[in-house]
Every structure is written in structure tokens, then in C-alpha cells.
Design a protein around this motif. Structure first.
Motif, PDB file in Angstrom:
ATOM      1  N   SER A 139      19.691  15.833  -0.204  1.00 26.14           N
ATOM      2  CA  SER A 139      18.089  16.074  -0.300  1.00 26.14           C
ATOM      3  C   SER A 139      18.155  18.152  -0.095  1.00 26.14           C
ATOM      4  CB  SER A 139      18.350  16.085   1.439  1.00 26.14           C
ATOM      5  OG  SER A 139      19.432  16.215   2.235  1.00 26.14           O
ATOM      6  N   ALA A 140      17.443  18.138   0.573  1.00 29.63           N
ATOM      7  CA  ALA A 140      16.510  20.205   0.539  1.00 29.63           C
ATOM      8  C   ALA A 140      17.944  20.380   0.788  1.00 29.63           C
ATOM      9  CB  ALA A 140      15.948  20.120   0.464  1.00 29.63           C
ATOM     10  N   ASP A 141      17.917  19.322   2.200  1.00 22.92           N
ATOM     11  CA  ASP A 141      19.033  20.626   3.722  1.00 22.92           C
ATOM     12  C   ASP A 141      20.237  20.589   3.121  1.00 22.92           C
ATOM     13  OD1 ASP A 141      19.399  18.628   3.860  1.00 22.92           O
ATOM     14  OD2 ASP A 141      18.214  18.568   6.147  1.00 22.92           O
ATOM     15  N   GLY A 142      20.620  19.227   2.225  1.00 18.32           N
ATOM     16  CA  GLY A 142      21.886  18.957   2.033  1.00 18.32           C
ATOM     17  C   GLY A 142      22.533  17.592   2.463  1.00 18.32           C
ATOM     18  N   ARG A 143      21.906  17.553   3.773  1.00 22.90           N
ATOM     19  CA  ARG A 143      22.673  16.422   5.024  1.00 22.90           C
ATOM     20  C   ARG A 143      22.676  14.987   4.267  1.00 22.90           C
ATOM     21  NH1 ARG A 143      24.575  19.573   8.687  1.00 22.90           N
ATOM     22  NH2 ARG A 143      24.165  21.326   9.472  1.00 22.90           N
ATOM     23  N   THR A 144      21.771  14.955   3.106  1.00 17.68           N
ATOM     24  CA  THR A 144      21.265  13.631   2.575  1.00 17.68           C
ATOM     25  C   THR A 144      22.156  12.711   1.081  1.00 17.68           C
ATOM     26  OG1 THR A 144      20.004  12.949   4.157  1.00 17.68           O
ATOM     27  CG2 THR A 144      19.714  11.699   2.440  1.00 17.68           C
ATOM     28  N   LEU A 145      22.791  12.552   0.921  1.00 16.41           N
ATOM     29  CA  LEU A 145      22.716  11.759  -0.886  1.00 16.41           C
ATOM     30  C   LEU A 145      22.941  10.964  -0.657  1.00 16.41           C
ATOM     31  CD1 LEU A 145      24.607  12.976  -3.057  1.00 16.41           C
ATOM     32  CD2 LEU A 145      27.203  11.473  -1.977  1.00 16.41           C
ATOM     33  N   PHE A 146      22.384  10.778  -2.169  1.00 13.22           N
ATOM     34  CA  PHE A 146      21.403   9.445  -2.738  1.00 13.22           C
ATOM     35  C   PHE A 146      22.600   9.063  -4.252  1.00 13.22           C
ATOM     36  CE2 PHE A 146      18.289  11.107  -0.840  1.00 13.22           C
ATOM     37  CZ  PHE A 146      17.014   9.743   0.179  1.00 13.22           C
ATOM     38  N   HIS A 147      22.479   7.686  -4.099  1.00 11.00           N
ATOM     39  CA  HIS A 147      24.141   7.386  -4.694  1.00 11.00           C
ATOM     40  C   HIS A 147      23.399   5.906  -5.138  1.00 11.00           C
ATOM     41  CE1 HIS A 147      27.668   5.449  -5.951  1.00 11.00           C
ATOM     42  NE2 HIS A 147      28.356   6.097  -7.057  1.00 11.00           N
ATOM     43  N   ALA A 148      24.123   5.682  -6.609  1.00 14.68           N
ATOM     44  CA  ALA A 148      23.662   4.024  -6.656  1.00 14.68           C
ATOM     45  C   ALA A 148      24.760   3.633  -7.772  1.00 14.68           C
ATOM     46  CB  ALA A 148      22.859   4.577  -7.555  1.00 14.68           C
ATOM     47  N   ASP A 149      25.054   1.984  -7.206  1.00 17.10           N
ATOM     48  CA  ASP A 149      25.288   1.383  -7.696  1.00 17.10           C
ATOM     49  C   ASP A 149      25.435   0.257  -8.749  1.00 17.10           C
ATOM     50  OD1 ASP A 149      28.139   0.463  -9.185  1.00 17.10           O
ATOM     51  OD2 ASP A 149      29.265   0.014  -6.814  1.00 17.10           O
ATOM     52  N   THR A 150      25.159   1.193 -10.403  1.00 18.87           N
ATOM     53  CA  THR A 150      23.838   0.309 -11.683  1.00 18.87           C
ATOM     54  C   THR A 150      24.385  -0.883 -10.845  1.00 18.87           C
ATOM     55  OG1 THR A 150      24.004   2.747 -12.496  1.00 18.87           O
ATOM     56  CG2 THR A 150      22.975   0.570 -13.445  1.00 18.87           C
ATOM     57  N   TYR A 204      23.803   8.236   2.464  1.00 18.68           N
ATOM     58  CA  TYR A 204      24.329   8.618   3.114  1.00 18.68           C
ATOM     59  C   TYR A 204      24.173  10.336   3.915  1.00 18.68           C
ATOM     60  CZ  TYR A 204      27.142   5.183   0.437  1.00 18.68           C
ATOM     61  OH  TYR A 204      27.691   4.423  -0.087  1.00 18.68           O
ATOM     62  N   ALA A 205      24.924  10.087   4.920  1.00 24.05           N
ATOM     63  CA  ALA A 205      24.798  11.290   5.972  1.00 24.05           C
ATOM     64  C   ALA A 205      25.633  12.169   4.734  1.00 24.05           C
ATOM     65  CB  ALA A 205      25.210  10.801   7.251  1.00 24.05           C
ATOM     66  N   TYR A 206      25.760  13.905   4.520  1.00 21.52           N
ATOM     67  CA  TYR A 206      26.655  14.472   4.224  1.00 21.52           C
ATOM     68  C   TYR A 206      26.549  15.459   4.814  1.00 21.52           C
ATOM     69  CZ  TYR A 206      28.593  16.618   0.194  1.00 21.52           C
ATOM     70  OH  TYR A 206      29.753  17.871  -1.039  1.00 21.52           O
ATOM     71  N   ASP A 207      27.685  15.948   4.948  1.00 21.32           N
ATOM     72  CA  ASP A 207      28.140  17.366   5.762  1.00 21.32           C
ATOM     73  C   ASP A 207      29.012  18.606   4.424  1.00 21.32           C
ATOM     74  OD1 ASP A 207      28.668  19.775   7.756  1.00 21.32           O
ATOM     75  OD2 ASP A 207      30.646  18.152   8.487  1.00 21.32           O
ATOM     76  N   PRO A 208      27.489  19.441   4.673  1.00 16.11           N
ATOM     77  CA  PRO A 208      27.427  20.368   3.671  1.00 16.11           C
ATOM     78  C   PRO A 208      29.136  20.818   3.835  1.00 16.11           C
ATOM     79  CG  PRO A 208      24.792  20.285   3.831  1.00 16.11           C
ATOM     80  CD  PRO A 208      25.901  19.052   5.153  1.00 16.11           C
ATOM     81  N   ALA A 209      29.413  21.141   4.990  1.00 16.80           N
ATOM     82  CA  ALA A 209      30.364  22.244   5.595  1.00 16.80           C
ATOM     83  C   ALA A 209      31.935  21.817   5.029  1.00 16.80           C
ATOM     84  CB  ALA A 209      30.080  22.535   6.818  1.00 16.80           C
ATOM     85  N   THR A 210      32.058  20.703   5.081  1.00 15.98           N
ATOM     86  CA  THR A 210      32.970  19.752   4.877  1.00 15.98           C
ATOM     87  C   THR A 210      33.196  19.269   3.333  1.00 15.98           C
ATOM     88  OG1 THR A 210      32.594  18.293   6.018  1.00 15.98           O
ATOM     89  CG2 THR A 210      33.343  20.077   7.535  1.00 15.98           C
ATOM     90  N   GLY A 211      31.898  18.546   3.040  1.00 14.60           N
ATOM     91  CA  GLY A 211      31.771  17.683   1.696  1.00 14.60           C
ATOM     92  C   GLY A 211      32.369  15.845   2.951  1.00 14.60           C
ATOM     93  N   ALA A 212      31.989  16.206   3.731  1.00  9.79           N
ATOM     94  CA  ALA A 212      32.500  14.566   3.934  1.00  9.79           C
ATOM     95  C   ALA A 212      31.526  13.769   4.179  1.00  9.79           C
ATOM     96  CB  ALA A 212      33.243  14.357   5.395  1.00  9.79           C
ATOM     97  N   LEU A 213      31.460  12.326   4.120  1.00 11.64           N
ATOM     98  CA  LEU A 213      30.806  11.238   3.401  1.00 11.64           C
ATOM     99  C   LEU A 213      31.058  10.047   5.008  1.00 11.64           C
ATOM    100  CD1 LEU A 213      28.178  11.024   1.401  1.00 11.64           C
ATOM    101  CD2 LEU A 213      30.008   9.361   0.150  1.00 11.64           C
TER     102      LEU A 213
END
Length: 297
Positions: free
Chosen positions: A154-165, A173-182
Motif C-alpha cells: 500500500s502507499a503508506d507501506g503498512r499493508t502487504l498483499f501476497h498471493a499463494d498462486t 497482511y499488516a506490515y511495519d515499515p520500520a521493522t519489516g515485521a508481518l
């Protein structure tokens, strides 16, 4: 999008075996992409039509642009820093999985400059993973995957989309741009695994409205999903296996689509002779430039 659906056009008949990882380079006004099975990196300049191909020594799943005008690449044996001619500058990390069945697949630079990259279990054993790469090495974020794919922030870096094809599912997922935690994964959309064509989500990108564009492998089309998971549009692609989308052009309103031809039956290829080519379509809503990987982060 408004008005009639855009129409995909062939812009480069490159006959890639497994085209993937398109990436717009604003400085060069060029599109980079890879041919996984063809072991090559492609660079296409739309304005001039110039097309260059650099051979690499092993299967290459994805690339990202870096600070310092290099490329970060997820390959079979590991993650590498490459010069733009495909030559190896240095190895950044080994593939922690068994290379007999695993290679790196889809990757994306996060807002802080780290590289997120997943693997594929080619034996469909559910042993693949998603990893974060920084100067401390690889950190596993997800495991039990079949094919890690569809990464987009997402634009704010706080959401990560991921596919398992092979599981036909995109997770948010919630994503922490400061730490890279998911954390806090929830299903964003799920395709019908019982559909006639078994179309499933492959590579993806987000536009500035937060809508998720995904290529449907074996589905001959791409889709646009709203931020709340509603299907907004489907656009046909004249190849059975679209693999990934990327926004490009000076205004980022050109949507590029890579495709594949490896392993496709001859009757299908006779009907879609440009399979493996690079396609493009004009869209109303632009995308965003991707962050640059920082190998020293």
C-alpha cells in the motif's frame, strides 16, 4: 476506470519462455523484466523500441532496482546484486531451501529499501517461504507456501498483499515499515479453483487508488480489485498465461503485462502466437514508482 475497458496490445514480441517481474525504470524510461526459464534479463525502451537482453547463469525469478544503479535479483541459488549487464557483483544470500525443488520467485522492494522475496516449491509440497532481506541476512516471514507471488505494498507501506498462486488466494497482511515485521493476515480475495480455466493469481501491482491488479495465470486476463476486495474489472490478454503487471510510462498510466509460453500445448500456441510477449494497455488511474533496494540497509 471509466468508459470502455482498455485493450491490450503487443509491444514486444520477445517469445519469453516464462516472462516475469516487469519493473519501470523512471530514470531510463525503460521497462525491465526477466525470462525465468530463458535465464535472461530484458530491457525495453518504449520510446525508441530498443530491446536488450542480458544472459544470466541460472533461473532468475525476479529483480528490483537498487540505489547505485544495479539490480537485486532472486535466482535459484540465492539473492544476488547484479550489474545491469547481468554480471554478478556479489551474492547477498543463499537460498535456504533445497535447490532441487526450490528457487526464488516473486520479489518486491519494501518502502524502507529492504527486499522481500519468496520461493516456489516446484514439487508442490508446500515447503516454500517468503523472506525479508537486509544486511542481517534473510529472515523468514511466511512458510508452508506453494508458490510465493503477488507482492504489492500500500502507499503508506503498512499493508502487504501476497498471493499463494496454486491456492488461488491473495492475503492481506499488516506490515511495519520500520521493522519489516508481518502480522494479522486476512484473505483479501479468493478465486474459484473449480473454474474451467483454473485461472489463479500471479504477479501484481497497486495503483494510486489502492486497487490491486493481478495477472491470472492460465486465465487469459488480468483483474482489478478494489481496496475492500470487490472485483472491479477484467481485461482479456491475448495469451493464456499472463504472469505479472507493472505500471510504466512517464505518467505511470501504461500497464505492462508479461506472459509465458513454456510448456503450453502447440494448438494453444497456434491460437495465441504472441504468448511470451510483452503487452501493454492504457489505464485511467496511474501506479506508483517502486522503492529502490539499499544493499547496505
Amino acid at each position: 476506470m471509466t468508459g470502455a475497458a482498455p485493450e491490450a496490445r503487443l509491444v514486444l514480441d520477445c517469445a519469453a519462455q516464462l516472462g516475469e517481474s516487469p519493473l519501470w525504470d523512471a530514470q531510463e524510461e525503460a521497462l525491465w523484466f526477466v525470462d525465468i526459464n530463458g535465464r535472461a534479463i530484458h530491457r525495453y525502451h518504449p520510446q525508441s523500441g530498443a530491446h536488450a537482453v542480458a544472459a544470466v547463469g541460472e533461473d532468475i525469478g525476479c529483480i528490483g532496482l537498487t540505489r547505485g544503479r544495479a539490480l537485486v535479483a532472486g535466482m535459484r541459488s540465492g539473492v544476488f546484486l547484479l550489474a545491469r549487464d547481468g554480471s554478478v557483483l556479489r551474492k547477498l544470500a543463499d537460498n535456504p531451501e533445497d535447490r532441487a525443488w526450490s528457487r526464488f520467485n516473486d520479489g518486491r522492494v519494501d518502502p524502507a529499501g529492504r527486499f522481500l522475496v519468496g520461493t516456489i516449491d516446484e514439487e508442490r509440497g508446500g515447503r516454500a517461504g517468503l523472506y525479508r532481506l537486509d544486511r542481517s541476512g534473510l529472515t523468514k516471514l511466511l512458510d508452508g507456501l506453494m508458490t510465493s507471488n503477488g507482492l504489492a505494498f500500500s502507499a503508506d507501506g503498512r499493508t502487504l498483499f501476497h498471493a499463494d498462486t496454486p491456492r488461488f488466494t491473495v492475503t492481506r497482511y499488516a506490515y511495519d515499515p520500520a521493522t519489516g515485521a508481518l502480522s494479522d493476515g486476512e484473505v483479501f480475495c479468493r478465486l474459484d479453483r473449480d473454474s474451467t480455466d483454473r485461472a489463479r493469481p500471479d504477479g501484481a501491482a497497486l495503483d494510486v487508488d489502492g486497487c490491486y491488479w493481478t495477472a491470472l495465470y492460465e486465465g487469459s486476463r488480468i483483474q482489478r480489485w478494489s481496496p475492500d476486495g470487490a472485483l472491479l474489472a477484467e481485461i482479456p490478454i491475448p495469451a493464456r498465461c499472463p504472469t505479472m503487471v507493472a505500471f510504466g510510462g512517464r505518467d505511470l498510466k501504461t500497464l505492462y503485462v508479461t506472459t509465458a509460453r513454456a510448456g503450453r500445448p502447440e494448438p494453444e500456441l497456434a491460437q495465441t502466437p504472441n504468448a511470451g510477449g510483452l503487452f501493454a494497455l492504457d489505464v485511467d488511474v496511474p501506479g506508483r514508482l517502486e522503492p529502490l533496494f539499499d544493499p547496505d540497509l
